[in-house]
Motif scaffolding. Sequence first.
Motif, PDB file in Angstrom:
ATOM      1  N   UNK A   1       0.807  -1.223   0.000  1.00  0.00           N
ATOM      2  CA  UNK A   1       0.000   0.000   0.000  1.00  0.00           C
ATOM      3  C   UNK A   1       0.838   1.270   0.000  1.00  0.00           C
ATOM      4  N   UNK A   2       2.059   1.178  -0.524  1.00  0.00           N
ATOM      5  CA  UNK A   2       2.958   2.333  -0.576  1.00  0.00           C
ATOM      6  C   UNK A   2       3.701   2.353  -1.903  1.00  0.00           C
ATOM      7  N   UNK A   3       4.313   3.488  -2.194  1.00  0.00           N
ATOM      8  CA  UNK A   3       5.177   3.621  -3.359  1.00  0.00           C
ATOM      9  C   UNK A   3       6.625   3.686  -2.913  1.00  0.00           C
ATOM     10  N   UNK A   4       7.514   3.886  -3.878  1.00  0.00           N
ATOM     11  CA  UNK A   4       8.923   4.058  -3.540  1.00  0.00           C
ATOM     12  C   UNK A   4       9.096   5.286  -2.652  1.00  0.00           C
ATOM     13  N   UNK A   5      10.040   5.203  -1.742  1.00  0.00           N
ATOM     14  CA  UNK A   5      10.388   6.283  -0.810  1.00  0.00           C
ATOM     15  C   UNK A   5       9.297   6.521   0.233  1.00  0.00           C
ATOM     16  N   UNK A   6       8.469   5.504   0.471  1.00  0.00           N
ATOM     17  CA  UNK A   6       7.407   5.623   1.468  1.00  0.00           C
ATOM     18  C   UNK A   6       7.536   4.501   2.491  1.00  0.00           C
ATOM     19  N   UNK A   7       6.816   4.669   3.587  1.00  0.00           N
ATOM     20  CA  UNK A   7       6.818   3.692   4.680  1.00  0.00           C
ATOM     21  C   UNK A   7       5.381   3.289   4.970  1.00  0.00           C
ATOM     22  N   UNK A   8       5.170   2.003   5.261  1.00  0.00           N
ATOM     23  CA  UNK A   8       3.821   1.531   5.572  1.00  0.00           C
ATOM     24  C   UNK A   8       3.292   2.244   6.814  1.00  0.00           C
ATOM     25  N   UNK A   9       1.987   2.357   6.903  1.00  0.00           N
ATOM     26  CA  UNK A   9       1.351   3.070   8.015  1.00  0.00           C
ATOM     27  C   UNK A   9       1.736   2.482   9.366  1.00  0.00           C
ATOM     28  N   UNK A  10       1.968   1.176   9.422  1.00  0.00           N
ATOM     29  CA  UNK A  10       2.340   0.543  10.681  1.00  0.00           C
ATOM     30  C   UNK A  10       3.833   0.673  10.998  1.00  0.00           C
ATOM     31  N   UNK A  11       4.596   1.298  10.089  1.00  0.00           N
ATOM     32  CA  UNK A  11       6.018   1.525  10.317  1.00  0.00           C
ATOM     33  C   UNK A  11       6.893   0.289  10.143  1.00  0.00           C
ATOM     34  N   UNK A  12       6.339  -0.785   9.604  1.00  0.00           N
ATOM     35  CA  UNK A  12       7.117  -2.019   9.471  1.00  0.00           C
ATOM     36  C   UNK A  12       8.065  -2.001   8.277  1.00  0.00           C
ATOM     37  N   UNK A  13       7.619  -1.457   7.135  1.00  0.00           N
ATOM     38  CA  UNK A  13       8.417  -1.536   5.917  1.00  0.00           C
ATOM     39  C   UNK A  13       8.529  -0.193   5.213  1.00  0.00           C
ATOM     40  N   UNK A  14       9.726   0.078   4.691  1.00  0.00           N
ATOM     41  CA  UNK A  14       9.949   1.166   3.739  1.00  0.00           C
ATOM     42  C   UNK A  14      10.302   0.510   2.421  1.00  0.00           C
ATOM     43  N   UNK A  15       9.986   1.174   1.318  1.00  0.00           N
ATOM     44  CA  UNK A  15      10.247   0.632  -0.006  1.00  0.00           C
ATOM     45  C   UNK A  15      11.142   1.589  -0.777  1.00  0.00           C
ATOM     46  N   UNK A  16      12.262   1.061  -1.259  1.00  0.00           N
ATOM     47  CA  UNK A  16      13.229   1.870  -1.987  1.00  0.00           C
ATOM     48  C   UNK A  16      13.661   1.164  -3.263  1.00  0.00           C
TER      49      UNK A  16
END
Length: 158
Positions: A103-118
Amino acid sequence: MTESGTTQPTVQEIIATLKDKPGALLPILHGIQDTLGYIPADCVPDIAAGLSLSRAEVHGVISFYHYFRDTPPGKQTIHLCRAESCQAMGAKQLEEHVKSKLGIGFHETTADGKFSLEPVYCLGNCACSPAMQIGKEIYGRVTADSFDATITTTEASA
């Protein structure tokens, strides 16, 4: 204590240590991000003052380089390879799945703070494309199903 109060001495120390290096802005930004995990917006005035630059100049460099973050990263960072070999082996479809799943794009972090995507532009795992990295672990021949299984395992061990 506020976030600014807890990061201020660290940022000041990094600035003081590196400000006299030629081209000090990038080493300072790397030092702050390496230490804090990101570059808080409230550090920009201190960096600018320490280097006799404008806030706009500092912000411009932070926003130009995708490597720099201005928000805290997730507990785990997922790097998806976007190099040619991975693209030829289905990285674009994998990217779409990962973005949808998280549920995120690059350079974002999931709402629960578990994952960032790069994005990353080569993990050196071309023979096993498409590839991704989570933490220090590199995964090859990643599919939508293997991605889902991997993040489920990663969440369980976190």
